[in-house]
Design an enzyme around this catalytic site. Structure first.
Site, short mmCIF file in Angstrom:
data_model
loop_
_atom_site.label_atom_id
_atom_site.label_comp_id
_atom_site.label_asym_id
_atom_site.label_seq_id
_atom_site.Cartn_x
_atom_site.Cartn_y
_atom_site.Cartn_z
N CYS A 87 6.67 9.19 -12.36
CA CYS A 87 6.39 8.95 -10.94
C CYS A 87 7.69 8.80 -10.16
O CYS A 87 8.53 7.94 -10.46
CB CYS A 87 5.54 7.69 -10.79
N CYS A 342 3.22 -6.38 7.79
CA CYS A 342 3.00 -5.14 7.06
C CYS A 342 1.80 -4.38 7.60
O CYS A 342 1.36 -3.38 7.02
CB CYS A 342 2.82 -5.42 5.55
#
Length: 383
Positions: A87, A342
């Site tokens: 990844c 966030c």
């Protein structure tokens, strides 16, 4: 950034994968400005860009396959393991460790958990890399049954991964869609991972939250310290303080721009007992006598306090701070609020509930490249 997993449809977690990074960053800046447009932010600082790949300091991987051929990644729609050991958004340290961990799973006989049949033991691997390249490796298990085998074969793992500082077994007996359980068994002598950002060292315990992107977190905390230095508050609260990133950065003399200065008196409040223990260790190491941390609910602490501070820092989860804390801040004597969010949508909702606290400046920090998520920090001043 290109990703073979994304192109093949094996993993679509990174919704912006393949889109030019400058375009991603500009889109996030535009989205933040649109959501906060009604508050007429006087100054938008240039967004803080991240590296495009290898930025994650924490990898949360599902273990699938078999004990002889485990997969480390995610599960597909049918519950089969999809291997994502390469990844691209995981750190190089993660990618180097995954093959070693796959071999260790076989060596220790850690049967991957089968979600459909509800059999097996090893559910997840949670691997965190520090700025110094040290690792915290957590094996999330269904029960304590494999723990003796983990202990027996741990020397072999540490021989292959000498930079693995903390190794634990986390026990998650329930069959539910959560990442970890409450019980943590530390298998190494070391119990914390040192996260050195700027001139501050934070000690991360296994169940403590830490910002995902180390370089962007360092920029976020540095900006917060610079913005607060100009305000020179005498007292401050860091609500939702986590392992103390904001509080530790502003509590020392550096927060006032003078090595001889004591800095403001700071109180950090956090629900996680593990995070508070981490923060207290960092505070003790730094000998910050005007800083304290306590475990508790941020809203309950504020509402129950006898007096309000000069400055309040909030860094809440995605849901925001909510109506009660917003209402308390609006009615309080707090002169400044530093809000790090966030989720710009919940930030906008909270700002609407605090009309007396007006934005002074704001900045986007790209904590999550290749995704639609980002961090935005706003300084508010009472008008």
């Amino acid at each position: 950034m290109d990703c073979a997993y994304f192109d093949a449809g094996r993993c679509t977690s990174c919704a912006l994968m393949g889109r030019p990074y400058p375009e991603q960053l500009a889109g996030k800046q535009r989205h933040a400005e649109e959501l906060l447009a009604r508050f007429e932010v006087p100054e938008w600082l240039a967004p803080v860009a991240s590296r495009e790949d290898g930025y994650r300091n924490k990898a949360k991987m599902v273990v699938g396959g078999t004990v002889d051929a485990p997969t480390i990644g995610i599960l597909d729609a049918d519950g089969h393991g999809v291997d994502l050991e390469a990844c691209g958004i995981c750190s190089p340290g993660h990618r180097a460790a995954f093959p070693v961990l796959a071999r260790f799973i076989t060596l220790a006989g850690l049967t991957p958990y089968d979600v459909r049949r509800r059999t097996g033991e090893l559910k997840h691997l949670i691997v965190t890399e520090s700025p110094d390249g040290e690792l915290m490796i957590r094996f999330v298990l269904r029960s304590t049954e494999p723990v003796p085998r983990l202990r027996k074969h741990l020397p072999a793992l540490l021989a292959e991964l000498p930079h693995a500082r903390v190794v634990t077994a986390n026990v998650l007996p329930e069959h539910k869609a959560v990442l970890e359980g409450e019980q943590e068994i530390v298998l190494t002598e070391a119990q914390t991972l040192a996260m050195r950002l700027n001139d501050v060292t934070m000690h991360l315990r296994p169940q403590s939250f830490f910002q995902t992107n180390t370089e962007i977190a360092a920029a976020l905390y540095a900006d917060a310290r610079d913005w607060i230095r100009d305000l020179a508050p005498d007292t401050a609260w860091d609500l939702y303080s986590g392992v103390g990133g904001f509080a530790l950065h502003i509590a020392g003399g550096a927060a006032a721009g003078d090595g001889a200065s004591l800095g403001p008196e700071v109180t950090g409040i956090e629900t996680s007992v593990e995070a508070v223990a981490s923060a207290e260790l960092s505070r003790t190491d730094a000998a910050l006598s005007r800083l304290r941390f306590a475990s508790g609910d941020a809203t309950a602490f504020a509402v129950g306090a006898e007096a309000s501070p000069d400055l309040v820092i909030v860094n809440p989860p995605r849901r925001g701070i909510g109506a009660e804390l917003s209402g308390w801040l609006e009615a309080s004597a707090v002169s400044h609020v530093l809000y790090s969010s966030c989720n710009a949508a919940s930030l906008a909702k909270d700002l609407a509930a605090m009309p007396s606290l007006r934005p002074v400046k704001a900045r986007v920090f790209d904590m999550f490249p290749q995704t639609t998520h980002f961090e935005v920090m706003v300084l508010l001043e009472r008008r």
